[in-house]
Design a protein around this motif. Structure first.
Motif, short mmCIF file in Angstrom:
data_model
loop_
_atom_site.label_atom_id
_atom_site.label_comp_id
_atom_site.label_asym_id
_atom_site.label_seq_id
_atom_site.Cartn_x
_atom_site.Cartn_y
_atom_site.Cartn_z
N GLY A 185 0.83 -1.04 -0.11
CA GLY A 185 0.39 -0.12 0.27
C GLY A 185 0.90 1.24 -0.23
N THR A 186 0.65 2.06 -0.56
CA THR A 186 1.50 3.39 -1.25
C THR A 186 0.66 4.22 -0.71
N SER A 187 1.25 5.66 -0.42
CA SER A 187 0.13 6.14 0.33
C SER A 187 1.05 7.99 -0.05
N GLY A 188 1.02 8.67 -0.02
CA GLY A 188 2.66 10.02 -0.38
C GLY A 188 1.82 10.98 -1.84
N GLY A 189 1.04 10.01 -2.96
CA GLY A 189 0.91 10.66 -4.52
C GLY A 189 2.22 11.67 -4.61
N LEU B 254 -3.41 20.91 2.20
CA LEU B 254 -4.02 21.47 0.88
C LEU B 254 -4.79 22.08 0.76
N CYS B 255 -6.30 22.65 1.11
CA CYS B 255 -7.01 23.32 1.65
C CYS B 255 -6.66 25.03 1.43
N GLU B 256 -6.14 25.06 2.29
CA GLU B 256 -4.47 26.19 2.24
C GLU B 256 -4.33 26.36 0.64
N GLU B 257 -3.65 25.73 0.09
CA GLU B 257 -3.29 25.62 -1.38
C GLU B 257 -4.94 26.14 -2.02
N ARG C 184 -16.79 20.59 -3.73
CA ARG C 184 -16.09 21.16 -4.71
C ARG C 184 -14.68 21.35 -3.49
N LEU C 185 -14.68 21.30 -2.58
CA LEU C 185 -13.02 21.06 -1.90
C LEU C 185 -12.48 19.65 -1.98
N ALA C 186 -13.71 18.75 -1.41
CA ALA C 186 -13.20 17.42 -2.20
C ALA C 186 -12.42 17.63 -3.28
N ASN C 187 -13.07 17.69 -3.53
CA ASN C 187 -12.81 17.55 -5.65
C ASN C 187 -11.36 18.45 -5.67
N ARG C 188 -11.31 19.70 -5.44
CA ARG C 188 -9.59 20.56 -5.17
C ARG C 188 -8.46 19.33 -4.36
N LEU C 189 -9.02 18.90 -3.49
CA LEU C 189 -8.14 18.20 -2.12
C LEU C 189 -7.35 17.27 -3.36
N ARG C 190 -8.31 16.60 -4.06
CA ARG C 190 -7.81 15.07 -4.35
C ARG C 190 -6.11 15.02 -5.63
N GLY D 87 -4.77 17.98 -5.23
CA GLY D 87 -3.65 18.31 -4.22
C GLY D 87 -2.69 17.43 -3.66
N PHE D 88 -3.02 16.19 -3.19
CA PHE D 88 -2.58 14.95 -3.05
C PHE D 88 -2.58 13.56 -3.84
N GLY D 89 -3.01 14.28 -5.05
CA GLY D 89 -2.77 13.02 -5.91
C GLY D 89 -2.79 13.56 -7.51
N ARG D 90 -2.57 14.57 -7.40
CA ARG D 90 -3.04 14.93 -9.01
C ARG D 90 -3.52 14.86 -9.44
N HIS D 91 -4.92 13.91 -9.12
CA HIS D 91 -6.50 13.50 -10.22
C HIS D 91 -7.30 15.14 -10.54
N GLU D 92 -6.86 14.65 -11.71
CA GLU D 92 -8.10 16.37 -12.77
C GLU D 92 -8.83 16.42 -12.11
N VAL D 93 -9.35 18.04 -11.49
CA VAL D 93 -10.04 18.40 -11.23
C VAL D 93 -11.38 19.19 -11.68
N ALA D 94 -12.42 18.06 -12.32
CA ALA D 94 -13.73 18.31 -12.55
C ALA D 94 -14.21 20.29 -12.30
N ARG D 95 -14.19 20.74 -13.57
CA ARG D 95 -14.43 22.19 -14.05
C ARG D 95 -16.13 22.24 -14.31
#
Length: 298
Positions: free
Chosen positions: A116-120, A219-222, A280-286, A288-296
């Protein structure tokens, strides 16, 4: 140590790069020729196929798989099988279901470590957290590589027998869902509450000494710094959900109540039809930690 790395996406590139930086030799393969070429540029020995990668490794093969969970792993293992024996070690660093890892450990000729790998993508700089299951001797053999890929010796450990590494990572992801939902609800209340607040400032202040400080709060601050307090272009759509679903299913099978994780998972699924600031914040946090695409928003 000579290490084979199969899969050179965002996370696989980091595994190969950190192993190389620590002085290990890396033989690399990916179906994307450009990814292989990029790995070769930083010092990896390229391979044109999985069998060729196995042939280029020494007598005792140490191979790290960083490919999508599911059929892709089984396909790579099928290609590797003729080249493996009981002295070899295969690491599965993806988000496999723990029961699939148990099955693969039983059927693979080599020792199998579910990792199991965490850290993005941030792990490129600081290293990952690695939760590893499988034979103790195989874990010991790969410890120098784990030291390199993780944040250091304290950033990895053997959780137990086959399946335990991915089991711990599965629960980790369930906790992650609940934490993201809690931050989202808190900031939604602040956003819609009595005062006109700068949420970037709130996040920064909380993250300096407050009880709830964390990387997710950073990541919220970011997110507020880059997207604005309203997050107005970020869609209320939170992708993902497989590991959270597995966590809830396991909780049901063990008759352990996990209402926070379950509710966070339900909110994630609900985000696909409704509109909330918290999501919307959860979308953006993903991102932050995983560089998952932000749905707009359209």
């Amino acid at each position: 140590m000579q290490l084979g790395v199969v899969g050179l996406g965002r996370m696989g590139r980091i595994v190969a790069g950190r192993a190389l930086d620590a002085g290990h030799e890396v033989v690399a393969f990916d179906t994307d020729e450009q990814a292989v070429a990029a790995a070769a540029e930083v010092g990896a020995e390229p391979a044109d196929s999985v069998p060729e990668l196995a042939e280029k490794l020494g007598e005792h093969k140490r191979i790290w798989l960083m490919v999508p969970a599911g059929d892709a792993i089984d396909a790579v293992l099928a290609d590797l099988e003729p080249h493996l024996d009981g002295d070899d070690v295969v690491v599965d660093g993806g988000n496999s279901h723990f029961e699939a890892s148990v099955r693969r450990a039983e059927s693979t000729p080599a020792a199998y470590l579910d990792c199991g790998t965490s850290g993005g993508p941030a792990g490129a700089e600081v290293g990952f957290s690695l939760m590893i299951g499988g034979p103790e001797w195989a874990y010991g053999e790969l410890s120098p590589v784990f030291d390199a890929v993780a944040t250091g010796p304290a950033g990895h450990d053997r959780m137990g027998p086959a399946g335990s590494g991915h089991y711990v990572k599965m629960i980790h992801n369930g906790v992650e869902y609940a934490l993201m939902a809690a931050y989202g609800e808190g900031f939604e209340l602040l956003h819609n509450g009595r005062y006109d607040l700068d949420l970037e400032s709130v996040a920064r202040t909380w993250n300096n000494g407050a009880v709830i400080r964390s990387w997710l709060l950073e990541l919220c601050e970011e997110a507020f710094a880059e997207e604005g307090t309203d997050l107005d272009t970020v869609a209320d759509h939170v992708a993902g959900g497989s590991t959270g679903t597995w966590t809830v299913q396991e909780a049901l099978s063990q008759e352990i109540p996990v209402p926070l994780i379950y509710t966070a998972l339900a909110e994630r699924f609900g985000s696909r039809s409704n509109g909330r600031f918290a999501r919307r914040l959860a979308n953006r946090l993903r991102y932050g930690f995983g560089r998952h695409e932000v749905a707009r928003e359209e």
